[in-house]
Write a protein that holds these residues in place. Structure first.
Motif, PDB file in Angstrom:
ATOM      1  N   ALA A 159     -20.512  19.080 -19.972  1.00  0.00           N
ATOM      2  CA  ALA A 159     -19.156  18.526 -20.025  1.00  0.00           C
ATOM      3  C   ALA A 159     -18.217  19.207 -19.038  1.00  0.00           C
ATOM      4  O   ALA A 159     -17.213  18.618 -18.619  1.00  0.00           O
ATOM      5  N   GLU A 160     -18.523  20.448 -18.652  1.00  0.00           N
ATOM      6  CA  GLU A 160     -17.658  21.184 -17.724  1.00  0.00           C
ATOM      7  C   GLU A 160     -17.977  20.903 -16.264  1.00  0.00           C
ATOM      8  O   GLU A 160     -17.323  21.442 -15.369  1.00  0.00           O
ATOM      9  N   LEU A 161     -19.014  20.089 -16.020  1.00  0.00           N
ATOM     10  CA  LEU A 161     -19.426  19.804 -14.642  1.00  0.00           C
ATOM     11  C   LEU A 161     -19.369  18.305 -14.381  1.00  0.00           C
ATOM     12  O   LEU A 161     -20.295  17.716 -13.819  1.00  0.00           O
ATOM     13  N   GLN A 162     -18.283  17.696 -14.786  1.00  0.00           N
ATOM     14  CA  GLN A 162     -18.070  16.274 -14.608  1.00  0.00           C
ATOM     15  C   GLN A 162     -17.028  16.024 -13.507  1.00  0.00           C
ATOM     16  O   GLN A 162     -16.232  16.916 -13.190  1.00  0.00           O
ATOM     17  N   PRO A 163     -17.040  14.826 -12.896  1.00  0.00           N
ATOM     18  CA  PRO A 163     -16.038  14.519 -11.864  1.00  0.00           C
ATOM     19  C   PRO A 163     -14.624  14.757 -12.366  1.00  0.00           C
ATOM     20  O   PRO A 163     -14.276  14.411 -13.500  1.00  0.00           O
ATOM     21  N   GLY A 164     -13.824  15.383 -11.515  1.00  0.00           N
ATOM     22  CA  GLY A 164     -12.447  15.708 -11.868  1.00  0.00           C
ATOM     23  C   GLY A 164     -12.269  17.146 -12.306  1.00  0.00           C
ATOM     24  O   GLY A 164     -11.158  17.688 -12.238  1.00  0.00           O
ATOM     25  N   LYS A 165     -13.370  17.790 -12.742  1.00  0.00           N
ATOM     26  CA  LYS A 165     -13.305  19.184 -13.153  1.00  0.00           C
ATOM     27  C   LYS A 165     -13.240  20.090 -11.921  1.00  0.00           C
ATOM     28  O   LYS A 165     -13.604  19.690 -10.811  1.00  0.00           O
ATOM     29  N   THR A 166     -12.776  21.308 -12.136  1.00  0.00           N
ATOM     30  CA  THR A 166     -12.657  22.281 -11.044  1.00  0.00           C
ATOM     31  C   THR A 166     -13.633  23.426 -11.264  1.00  0.00           C
ATOM     32  O   THR A 166     -13.807  23.899 -12.389  1.00  0.00           O
ATOM     33  N   VAL A 167     -14.259  23.883 -10.182  1.00  0.00           N
ATOM     34  CA  VAL A 167     -15.170  25.022 -10.236  1.00  0.00           C
ATOM     35  C   VAL A 167     -14.787  26.012  -9.144  1.00  0.00           C
ATOM     36  O   VAL A 167     -14.039  25.678  -8.212  1.00  0.00           O
ATOM     37  N   ARG A 168     -15.306  27.227  -9.267  1.00  0.00           N
ATOM     38  CA  ARG A 168     -15.008  28.269  -8.281  1.00  0.00           C
ATOM     39  C   ARG A 168     -16.318  28.788  -7.694  1.00  0.00           C
ATOM     40  O   ARG A 168     -17.257  29.081  -8.422  1.00  0.00           O
TER      41      ARG A 168
END
Length: 382
Positions: A159-168
């Motif tokens: 759920a944290e790696l879906q389009p619109g999410k932000t990663v570093r």
């Protein structure tokens, strides 16, 4: 011959022994099915990842790892102009300049996982036609696109790696632009970024390789000739299929260890079966001798004992098959360069069935022979 009903009745004489036999055989069969599926899944994903039409130009001496390769970022244009037989789509040559880079990706809650990044341009879709965008769009500057199995390889919540999410990524914040599929290949576990962004993140002024899609597999000779003629570029040419085949050979010891583990557990189960069945048969020596005295031959009695063992082990095989279908079929397993999906195929099912039959036969023969060995008068007096 003794009727099958006789063997079935004897199975339920001692329910604890029956459960031991069924449970032990189920464990071994499940392990063998898992080992077969794991080995087949890893081999399949590596063999399917490389196309014989794709050729890779990379730095000489880096044939075993594209990530260590360094070539000039101008190589793509040079190769495009100097190599014949390159496939074209709508007038655009299928030539992809790429950076392959292993690093950590971090989500907002602080959790992170290691994955393989591929810096690309839109032309990568011409070279890798198996890639299909499922959600969102191809990445632009400041964005990344994830393979649909990347979450499993990274060990992070889907759920944290879906389009619109932000990663570093190494102190650089990037937005997820989309998800893509590349069925049956390791690319489904990768993270694609704009090549310029990844060059900045990895702090390099070179690229890892140039991948070309040729019109025919035989056109690889043109790429190989180019790499040999351009000594100034210090290149090596590989078929993409050969590169992943070499990776498959690298992981072969891991697959062998899986089989060794399954074999050791199976051997332990067989010896355990010897003890369990001998205890069950030894308590019935007089009964077995009585059967011989009333006209049943030793072969008929022996076959009946083997039937008992086979029925119990096949029951364990059925239990193991159900567990495998429920828990293993469709499961995604990560490994160092990607992830693959386990499939309980007909070949895996046959391997489990053969294992159950062998367990039933091997586990029953020595105890049955030992219990039928005494002479009839001695057995009747026991």
């Amino acid at each position: 011959m003794l009727p099958l009903s006789y063997a079935l009745r004897n199975l339920f004489r001692d329910k604890s022994r029956l459960l031991q036999t069924v449970g032990g055989s189920a464990l071994v069969v499940l392990l063998v099915m898992a080992a077969t599926a794991l080995n087949g899944g890893m081999k399949q994903v590596l063999s399917a990842s490389g196309s014989p039409r794709n050729a890779i130009l990379l730095g000489a001496g880096s044939e075993e790892s594209i990530q260590r390769s360094e070539v000039s970022e101008l190589l793509g244009g040079i190769a495009e102009a100097g190599i014949r037989g390159v496939s074209e789509t709508l007038g655009k040559p299928a030539v992809s300049t790429e950076i392959h880079y292993m690093s950590f990706i971090e989500i907002p809650n602080g959790a992170r996982g290691q994955g393989l990044f591929r810096g690309v341009t839109p032309r990568a879709l011409l070279v890798h036609p198996e890639v299909r965008i499922l959600k969102g769009t191809f990445p632009r500057a400041g964005e990344v696109m994830l393979g649909r199995l990347a979450w499993r390889k990274l060990g992070l919540p889907e759920a944290e790696l879906q389009p619109g999410k932000t990663v570093r990524i190494e102190n650089t914040e990037l937005k997820i632009s989309g998800l893509f599929a590349a069925p049956g290949t390791v690319m489904e576990s990768e993270i694609w970024a704009v090549i310029g962004d990844l060059r900045m993140i990895s702090q390099r002024d070179t690229v890892s390789c140039v991948v070309l899609r040729m019109e025919e597999p035989k056109d690889f000779s043109e790429v190989d000739l180019f790499s040999q003629q351009r000594l100034d570029l210090e290149l090596s040419a590989l078929r993409e299929s050969d590169y992943y085949a070499a990776l498959g050979a690298f992981f072969k010891p891991l697959r062998v260890m899986t089989w060794i583990t399954a074999g050791l557990v199976a051997a332990g189960a067989v010896f355990g079966g010897f003890n369990t069945l001998y205890a069950a048969f030894a308590s019935r020596i007089r009964e077995l001798a009585t059967l011989q005295a009333i006209g049943f031959g030793r072969a008929a009695v022996f076959f009946s004992l083997m039937q008992e063992s086979l029925i119990a082990c096949l029951a364990g095989t059925m239990v193991a098959s159900i567990i495998a279908l429920v828990l293993l079929d469709g499961a995604t397993i990560p490994f160092s360069i990607g992830a693959f999906t386990i499939t309980i195929s007909p070949q895996v099912a046959v391997a489990g069935l053969l294992t159950g039959i062998l367990l039933g036969i091997l586990g029953s023969v020595p105890p049955a022979i030992r219990c039928l060995k005494p002479s009839l008068p001695k057995a009747l007096r026991s």
